[in-house]
Structure formats: C-alpha cells, structure tokens
Design a protein around this motif. Structure first.
Motif, PDB file in Angstrom:
ATOM      1  N   PRO A   5       0.815  -1.218   0.000  1.00 48.54           N
ATOM      2  CA  PRO A   5       0.000   0.000   0.000  1.00 48.54           C
ATOM      3  C   PRO A   5       0.853   1.273   0.000  1.00 48.54           C
ATOM      4  O   PRO A   5       0.801   2.089   0.925  1.00 48.54           O
ATOM      5  CB  PRO A   5      -0.822  -0.142   1.281  1.00 48.54           C
ATOM      6  N   HIS A   6       1.674   1.395  -1.032  1.00 49.36           N
ATOM      7  CA  HIS A   6       2.537   2.567  -1.214  1.00 49.36           C
ATOM      8  C   HIS A   6       2.727   2.691  -2.729  1.00 49.36           C
ATOM      9  O   HIS A   6       3.160   1.732  -3.366  1.00 49.36           O
ATOM     10  CB  HIS A   6       3.878   2.326  -0.518  1.00 49.36           C
ATOM     11  N   ALA A   7       2.395   3.827  -3.281  1.00 48.05           N
ATOM     12  CA  ALA A   7       2.487   4.028  -4.732  1.00 48.05           C
ATOM     13  C   ALA A   7       3.848   3.583  -5.252  1.00 48.05           C
ATOM     14  O   ALA A   7       4.878   3.884  -4.637  1.00 48.05           O
ATOM     15  CB  ALA A   7       2.265   5.506  -5.065  1.00 48.05           C
ATOM     16  N   HIS A   8       3.851   2.829  -6.349  1.00 43.97           N
ATOM     17  CA  HIS A   8       5.110   2.389  -6.935  1.00 43.97           C
ATOM     18  C   HIS A   8       4.949   2.029  -8.397  1.00 43.97           C
ATOM     19  O   HIS A   8       3.885   1.658  -8.855  1.00 43.97           O
ATOM     20  CB  HIS A   8       5.720   1.221  -6.156  1.00 43.97           C
ATOM     21  N   ILE A   9       6.068   2.174  -9.104  1.00 39.66           N
ATOM     22  CA  ILE A   9       6.153   1.875 -10.534  1.00 39.66           C
ATOM     23  C   ILE A   9       7.160   0.744 -10.697  1.00 39.66           C
ATOM     24  O   ILE A   9       8.256   0.807 -10.145  1.00 39.66           O
ATOM     25  CB  ILE A   9       6.635   3.116 -11.323  1.00 39.66           C
ATOM     26  N   HIS A  10       6.777  -0.287 -11.445  1.00 38.72           N
ATOM     27  CA  HIS A  10       7.698  -1.368 -11.789  1.00 38.72           C
ATOM     28  C   HIS A  10       8.375  -1.015 -13.106  1.00 38.72           C
ATOM     29  O   HIS A  10       7.690  -0.699 -14.089  1.00 38.72           O
ATOM     30  CB  HIS A  10       6.942  -2.687 -12.010  1.00 38.72           C
ATOM     31  N   LEU A  11       9.706  -1.071 -13.158  1.00 41.23           N
ATOM     32  CA  LEU A  11      10.468  -0.957 -14.396  1.00 41.23           C
ATOM     33  C   LEU A  11      11.112  -2.324 -14.608  1.00 41.23           C
ATOM     34  O   LEU A  11      11.875  -2.790 -13.749  1.00 41.23           O
ATOM     35  CB  LEU A  11      11.533   0.131 -14.294  1.00 41.23           C
TER      36      LEU A  11
END
Length: 129
Positions: A90-96
C-alpha cells in the motif's frame, strides 16, 4: 500505516538502491520477475499512485524516466516495460522491468531467487550505466 517501502526509505529494511533524490527512491525488487526488475517510489507515503498531487505525480514519472534511461544502457537490446499494479504494497510504486518478450512481465511467473552477491552485481550494473 507504515508500509514496507516506508521502512526501506527510513533505512529500517535494507535494499539495493539504484537511484535516489530527496523525494524519490529506486531499488531492486526483492522478488524480481527478471534481472534488473526495479521499483520506483515516492518517499511520501501514499497508497495509490493516482492519489498523488498532479505535480508529485509528474515528478515521480520524471524520476522513473531517468531510471529507465539508465536501465536501457545497462540492458541493451531489451525494452524497459512499465507496470503500475498497486496491489502488493500500500505505497504508490512503478515497476520498471527489462523485457525481451511480453511473458517476461507476467506477474504470475515464478520470481527469481538471487543471492546478495547477485543483487549487488545487478545494482552496480545499473548504477554504473
């Protein structure tokens, strides 16, 4: 509520950082789909990425862009895929994710198990790119 990512930001949980500024952090995923799978997060604890204020949202994507450019150098011949799922933490994140095919970013795939030495080598590979 403090997320595991907030604990990583605070240094309470170790991570393999590949980039950082005063408002963002990029580190290797602890359960990667492929080598180089990186997470990009705002240091501000926000559950959903679309709950970020517009300027914070833009800055997060600009930071992710700079990390992806380093990854393109580190992984020539691969595309850097992007995913925003938001279910795991529950913490905004982007997968690269460096990919060669669509199946490389299937989140149902088994995750890699890497040693500390392998993580450190991947970290240096991206940081040094």
């Amino acid at each position: 509520m403090s997320s595991i990512f907030s604990k990583i930001i605070a240094g309470e949980i170790p991570s393999y950082k590949v980039a950082e500024d005063d408002r963002h952090l990029a580190f290797l995923d602890a359960m990667p789909l492929v080598e180089g799978h990186t997470l990009v997060i705002p240091k501000q604890e926000t559950d959903l990425i679309f709950d970020l204020e517009a300027d914070d949202f833009k800055e997060l994507w600009a930071f992710a862009h700079s990390v992806a450019n380093k990854m393109k150098v580190a992984y020539p011949g691969k595309r850097i895929a992007v995913a925003v799922v938001g279910l795991e933490v529950p913490h905004a994140h982007i997968h690269l994710i460096p990919i060669s095919s669509m199946s490389d970013m299937n989140f149902a795939n088994p995750r890699l198990t890497l040693s500390k030495e392998e993580y450190m080598a991947i970290q240096q590979h991206i940081v040094g790119a």
